[in-house]
Design a protein around this motif. Structure first.
Motif, PDB file in Angstrom:
ATOM      1  N   ASN A  24      70.955  44.720   9.644  1.00 26.55           N
ATOM      2  CA  ASN A  24      71.506  44.447  10.974  1.00 26.55           C
ATOM      3  C   ASN A  24      70.904  45.397  12.020  1.00 26.55           C
ATOM      4  OD1 ASN A  24      73.559  43.111  12.752  1.00 26.55           O
ATOM      5  ND2 ASN A  24      74.338  45.198  12.877  1.00 26.55           N
ATOM      6  N   ASN A  25      70.726  46.665  11.641  1.00 23.10           N
ATOM      7  CA  ASN A  25      70.078  47.615  12.550  1.00 23.10           C
ATOM      8  C   ASN A  25      68.661  47.159  12.895  1.00 23.10           C
ATOM      9  OD1 ASN A  25      72.292  49.318  12.650  1.00 23.10           O
ATOM     10  ND2 ASN A  25      71.501  50.745  11.124  1.00 23.10           N
ATOM     11  N   LEU A  26      67.941  46.747  11.874  1.00 20.02           N
ATOM     12  CA  LEU A  26      66.546  46.333  12.082  1.00 20.02           C
ATOM     13  C   LEU A  26      66.478  45.087  12.959  1.00 20.02           C
ATOM     14  CD1 LEU A  26      63.698  47.217  11.222  1.00 20.02           C
ATOM     15  CD2 LEU A  26      63.849  45.594   9.330  1.00 20.02           C
ATOM     16  N   ALA A  27      67.419  44.160  12.771  1.00 23.87           N
ATOM     17  CA  ALA A  27      67.428  42.928  13.566  1.00 23.87           C
ATOM     18  C   ALA A  27      67.720  43.209  15.041  1.00 23.87           C
ATOM     19  CB  ALA A  27      68.460  41.951  13.011  1.00 23.87           C
ATOM     20  N   ASN A  28      68.389  44.335  15.331  1.00 26.14           N
ATOM     21  CA  ASN A  28      68.741  44.688  16.703  1.00 26.14           C
ATOM     22  C   ASN A  28      67.863  45.801  17.268  1.00 26.14           C
ATOM     23  OD1 ASN A  28      71.392  43.205  17.604  1.00 26.14           O
ATOM     24  ND2 ASN A  28      71.693  43.754  15.452  1.00 26.14           N
ATOM     25  N   SER A  29      66.711  46.011  16.672  1.00 28.08           N
ATOM     26  CA  SER A  29      65.847  47.101  17.131  1.00 28.08           C
ATOM     27  C   SER A  29      65.315  46.875  18.541  1.00 28.08           C
ATOM     28  CB  SER A  29      64.681  47.300  16.154  1.00 28.08           C
ATOM     29  OG  SER A  29      63.907  46.112  16.052  1.00 28.08           O
ATOM     30  N   ASN A  30      65.329  45.621  19.007  1.00 29.40           N
ATOM     31  CA  ASN A  30      64.879  45.318  20.366  1.00 29.40           C
ATOM     32  C   ASN A  30      66.024  44.914  21.285  1.00 29.40           C
ATOM     33  OD1 ASN A  30      62.070  45.754  19.903  1.00 29.40           O
ATOM     34  ND2 ASN A  30      61.933  43.757  18.898  1.00 29.40           N
ATOM     35  N   PRO A  32      68.777  45.661  23.933  1.00 27.00           N
ATOM     36  CA  PRO A  32      69.060  46.749  24.888  1.00 27.00           C
ATOM     37  C   PRO A  32      70.417  47.399  24.637  1.00 27.00           C
ATOM     38  CG  PRO A  32      68.228  44.806  26.035  1.00 27.00           C
ATOM     39  CD  PRO A  32      68.491  44.392  24.624  1.00 27.00           C
ATOM     40  N   GLY A  33      70.424  48.731  24.619  1.00 26.45           N
ATOM     41  CA  GLY A  33      71.669  49.479  24.477  1.00 26.45           C
ATOM     42  C   GLY A  33      72.288  49.450  23.107  1.00 26.45           C
ATOM     43  N   TYR A  34      71.619  48.864  22.116  1.00 27.03           N
ATOM     44  CA  TYR A  34      72.219  48.783  20.778  1.00 27.03           C
ATOM     45  C   TYR A  34      72.271  50.161  20.131  1.00 27.03           C
ATOM     46  CZ  TYR A  34      72.959  47.598  15.877  1.00 27.03           C
ATOM     47  OH  TYR A  34      73.459  47.548  14.599  1.00 27.03           O
ATOM     48  N   LYS A  35      73.391  50.446  19.467  1.00 26.74           N
ATOM     49  CA  LYS A  35      73.576  51.713  18.761  1.00 26.74           C
ATOM     50  C   LYS A  35      73.572  51.452  17.253  1.00 26.74           C
ATOM     51  CE  LYS A  35      73.791  53.663  22.643  1.00 26.74           C
ATOM     52  NZ  LYS A  35      72.557  54.331  23.113  1.00 26.74           N
ATOM     53  N   SER A  36      72.644  52.098  16.575  1.00 30.36           N
ATOM     54  CA  SER A  36      72.505  51.879  15.140  1.00 30.36           C
ATOM     55  C   SER A  36      73.718  52.408  14.387  1.00 30.36           C
ATOM     56  CB  SER A  36      71.239  52.561  14.619  1.00 30.36           C
ATOM     57  OG  SER A  36      71.319  53.964  14.810  1.00 30.36           O
ATOM     58  N   ASP A  37      74.018  51.771  13.264  1.00 34.88           N
ATOM     59  CA  ASP A  37      75.115  52.201  12.405  1.00 34.88           C
ATOM     60  C   ASP A  37      74.601  53.154  11.340  1.00 34.88           C
ATOM     61  OD1 ASP A  37      77.306  50.812  13.539  1.00 34.88           O
ATOM     62  OD2 ASP A  37      76.605  48.948  12.637  1.00 34.88           O
ATOM     63  N   THR A 234      64.077  52.875   9.382  1.00 37.85           N
ATOM     64  CA  THR A 234      64.976  51.879   8.803  1.00 37.85           C
ATOM     65  C   THR A 234      64.310  51.159   7.640  1.00 37.85           C
ATOM     66  OG1 THR A 234      66.009  51.554  10.977  1.00 37.85           O
ATOM     67  CG2 THR A 234      66.421  49.877   9.312  1.00 37.85           C
ATOM     68  N   MET A 235      63.032  50.837   7.779  1.00 39.31           N
ATOM     69  CA  MET A 235      62.315  50.191   6.671  1.00 39.31           C
ATOM     70  C   MET A 235      62.233  51.112   5.460  1.00 39.31           C
ATOM     71  SD  MET A 235      61.488  47.076   7.150  1.00 39.31           S
ATOM     72  CE  MET A 235      60.331  46.962   5.781  1.00 39.31           C
ATOM     73  N   THR A 236      62.011  52.409   5.709  1.00 34.32           N
ATOM     74  CA  THR A 236      61.986  53.372   4.603  1.00 34.32           C
ATOM     75  C   THR A 236      63.330  53.444   3.903  1.00 34.32           C
ATOM     76  OG1 THR A 236      60.324  54.707   5.774  1.00 34.32           O
ATOM     77  CG2 THR A 236      61.541  55.779   3.999  1.00 34.32           C
ATOM     78  N   ASP A 237      64.421  53.462   4.693  1.00 38.45           N
ATOM     79  CA  ASP A 237      65.760  53.486   4.111  1.00 38.45           C
ATOM     80  C   ASP A 237      66.050  52.203   3.338  1.00 38.45           C
ATOM     81  OD1 ASP A 237      66.209  55.970   5.186  1.00 38.45           O
ATOM     82  OD2 ASP A 237      67.276  55.236   6.944  1.00 38.45           O
TER      83      ASP A 237
END
Length: 271
Positions: A24-30, A32-37, A234-237
């Motif tokens: 979900n983090n990776l899908a929202n990498s672009n 605006p204003g998204y905060k990763s979990d 994120t890809m590494t994780d």
């Protein structure tokens, strides 16, 4: 051995949930204003293994036994994303320049947000990708009105307007309103609601950042604050999560094979 099944299975479930979070983090990498979990994992209470009977009771304790881990919760990372220029007048980036310091750590704490009005009450966001409706109201992409310092909707009579760094909206030099900015001393009291919105778990509203001498910020017109997701990290994780899942899966297969031999081969009476 049966306990091993549960331990391995819990490990697989934990890694599966973590994988969903990272995806979900990776899908929202672009976005605006998204905060990763960020995930926090916790182990189940350990069990003390003791030997029953024996001559010397003082040597009865064998040791502790771990009973697996679980994903306790996901917590948003409220660090600021990179500012990107769009040259769109309705795009506003909230850049934090200074926050109150924690008395114990000496580090800045808290986060700043725009306030918007929704059907369920006031919500908060750092997504400054705003628009204007037919009546000139400044709104989010989902149609939620942006609020000013007094908690009112902002009516802009023209598409050609300017926003100063303190949030003052003006048209042809005439002041219209000042965009509200709110301060969360403990951002962990906010929970995600989707579409870049956060709500306060304790109820009520966040205090205004205007007038707080310990807070400095800039609202940059024609810019957007990007997501704070690092695609490379994120890809590494994700790869690490997959390998951990695979490891628990192999443990489960070994235990299953061992029990199968115990049931079907050990102690078999030869004909």
């Amino acid at each position: 051995m049966i306990r091993g099944f549960y331990t391995a299975a819990e490990g697989m479930l934990t890694q599966q949930k973590r994988q969903q979070m990272l995806t979900n983090n990776l899908a929202n990498s672009n976005t605006p204003g998204y905060k990763s979990d960020q995930a926090t994992q916790r182990s189940f209470p350990e069990q003390l293994i003791a030997r029953l009977g024996g001559v010397d009771p003082s040597k009865g304790n064998i040791g502790s036994l771990s009973t697996g881990v679980y994903l306790q919760e996901t917590i948003p990372d409220f660090s600021e994303g990179t500012l990107k220029e769009t040259k769109n007048k309705t795009d506003l980036a909230l850049h934090t320049a200074g926050l109150p310091q924690n008395q114990q750590t000496g580090k800045p704490e808290g986060a700043l947000f725009f306030a918007v009005q929704t059907q369920n009450g006031v919500r908060y966001t750092q997504d400054g990708h705003f628009t204007q409706n037919a009546g000139g109201t400044l709104m989010t992409a989902e149609g939620n009105p942006v609020l000013d310092t007094n908690g009112n909707q902002i009516q802009v009579p023209s598409e050609n307007f300017d926003v100063a760094e303190d949030g003052t909206v003006s048209v042809a030099g005439q002041r219209i309103a000042q965009i509200g900015v709110n301060y969360a001393a403990n951002p962990n009291q906010l929970v995600k609601e989707g579409s870049g919105l956060f709500r306060l778990t304790a109820g009520g509203n966040l205090p205004s950042a205007q007038g707080n001498q310990a807070i400095t910020y800039q609202i940059k017109q024609g810019y957007l604050q990007g997501s704070n997701v690092s695609p490379d990290d994120t890809m590494t994780d994700l790869m690490s999560t997959y390998r951990n899942f695979e490891t628990n899966q192999k443990v489960l297969q070994v235990l299953d094979s061992t029990i199968d031999k115990s049931v079907n081969q050990v102690g078999r009476v030869n004909s």
